[in-house]
Write an enzyme that holds these catalytic residues in place. Sequence first.
Site, short mmCIF file in Angstrom:
data_model
loop_
_atom_site.label_atom_id
_atom_site.label_comp_id
_atom_site.label_asym_id
_atom_site.label_seq_id
_atom_site.Cartn_x
_atom_site.Cartn_y
_atom_site.Cartn_z
N HIS A 133 -12.32 -7.94 -54.40
CA HIS A 133 -12.41 -6.83 -55.54
C HIS A 133 -12.21 -7.32 -57.10
O HIS A 133 -11.03 -7.62 -56.83
CB HIS A 133 -11.73 -5.66 -54.99
CG HIS A 133 -11.87 -4.08 -55.68
ND1 HIS A 133 -11.27 -3.81 -56.84
CD2 HIS A 133 -12.96 -3.36 -54.74
CE1 HIS A 133 -11.26 -2.90 -57.45
NE2 HIS A 133 -11.75 -1.95 -56.04
N GLU A 135 -10.26 -5.51 -59.52
CA GLU A 135 -8.98 -5.45 -59.88
C GLU A 135 -8.12 -6.35 -59.24
O GLU A 135 -7.40 -7.00 -59.87
CB GLU A 135 -8.77 -3.87 -58.95
CG GLU A 135 -7.12 -3.89 -58.98
CD GLU A 135 -6.63 -2.52 -58.53
OE1 GLU A 135 -6.73 -1.27 -58.86
OE2 GLU A 135 -5.18 -2.26 -58.34
N CYS A 200 -1.31 3.92 -56.82
CA CYS A 200 -1.07 4.30 -57.87
C CYS A 200 -0.81 5.61 -57.07
O CYS A 200 -1.37 6.04 -56.16
CB CYS A 200 -2.22 4.07 -58.37
SG CYS A 200 -3.75 4.99 -58.16
N SER A 229 -17.09 1.90 -53.60
CA SER A 229 -15.59 2.14 -54.50
C SER A 229 -14.16 1.59 -53.29
O SER A 229 -14.60 2.52 -52.41
CB SER A 229 -16.20 4.15 -54.84
OG SER A 229 -14.92 4.75 -54.29
S1 SF4 Z 1 -5.08 6.33 -61.34
FE1 SF4 Z 1 -7.39 5.69 -60.99
S2 SF4 Z 1 -8.46 3.57 -61.62
FE2 SF4 Z 1 -6.22 4.15 -61.82
S3 SF4 Z 1 -5.18 2.75 -60.43
FE3 SF4 Z 1 -5.36 4.61 -60.00
S4 SF4 Z 1 -7.28 5.39 -58.73
FE4 SF4 Z 1 -7.40 3.09 -60.39
#
Ligand code: SF4
Length: 289
Positions: A133, A135, A200, A229
């Site tokens: 990924h 990220e 997150c 995604s």
């Molecule tokens: S808030 Fe959205 S863009 Fe930010 S880390 Fe979480 S899923 Fe990814």
Amino acid sequence: MKVIRAKSAGFCWGVERAIQVAREESQGGSRTVYTDGPLIHNRQMMDALSKDDIQEVGDYQSKNDINLQDTEEKESVVVVRAHGISPQRRDYLKGLGLPFRDGTCPDVGIIAGKVKSHSEKGYQIVIFGDPEHPEVIGLMGYAHGKAHVIMSENDISRLPDLGDKVAMVSQSTMFTHEFKHLSGMLAEKYPEMLIFDTICGATKERQSDLVDLVKEGADAIVVIGGKHSANTRKLAKLAASHECPTFHIETAEDIVRADFANFKTVGVTAGASTPEFIIRKICRCLEQF
Ligand code: SF4
């Protein structure tokens, strides 16, 4: 058919912010905005953004060189997407000689900061996430060669001896229960390990709202979002793990009416990169069944 929509379905704040950054830079299409790979993992939204001359260049993992068209008639700008990039890729993009704007989600920035500061203090960094990924690829770039990516118990057993200084973080969109399980296992091996739960808030909220849909009586779950995604795929996996018939679809055109013939109530959720116009269209379509 009754449709219950999850409160958190759709854009998270990080995606909204990245889109806002790109739109600001495009100035209504008067400048060309180049994003290094897809700004967000949703094909329909990227198509909509192309109307403002926001164009995806580069590749999904931000690894390949970029050949930009020499357009003299219009100014151009490079925008970094929500998933972030490695410092090496940042240097490369800045070296293209165009104005540069960072759309990295601040939540990803916090993870990168932890990886960077702890690797500089001599820690080995364990990242719970998908090594393919973007990220995770970006985060690894901050670890000064000390990153180890794990996804499963097997991966833990394959780790070399990491010594006394170990710190663990997570890709932002992973499952909380899996992070707890694997960090617990690792902590037995490395009792002094620092554990940072960096999943997150938006991801946690979407996962708990999905469980609520099942509790509220949904007979089936529709998860809307791009097949690339990570957070959308995770939602679909989580729904299926509750033994609820689950449909991961990208657009209203993917809906097969016959699939819903036996359901009275359907729960609808959507990944953090799914635009509102697609969610509404699909909800309307399901309500008509
Ligand atoms: S808030 Fe959205 S863009 Fe930010 S880390 Fe979480 S899923 Fe990814």
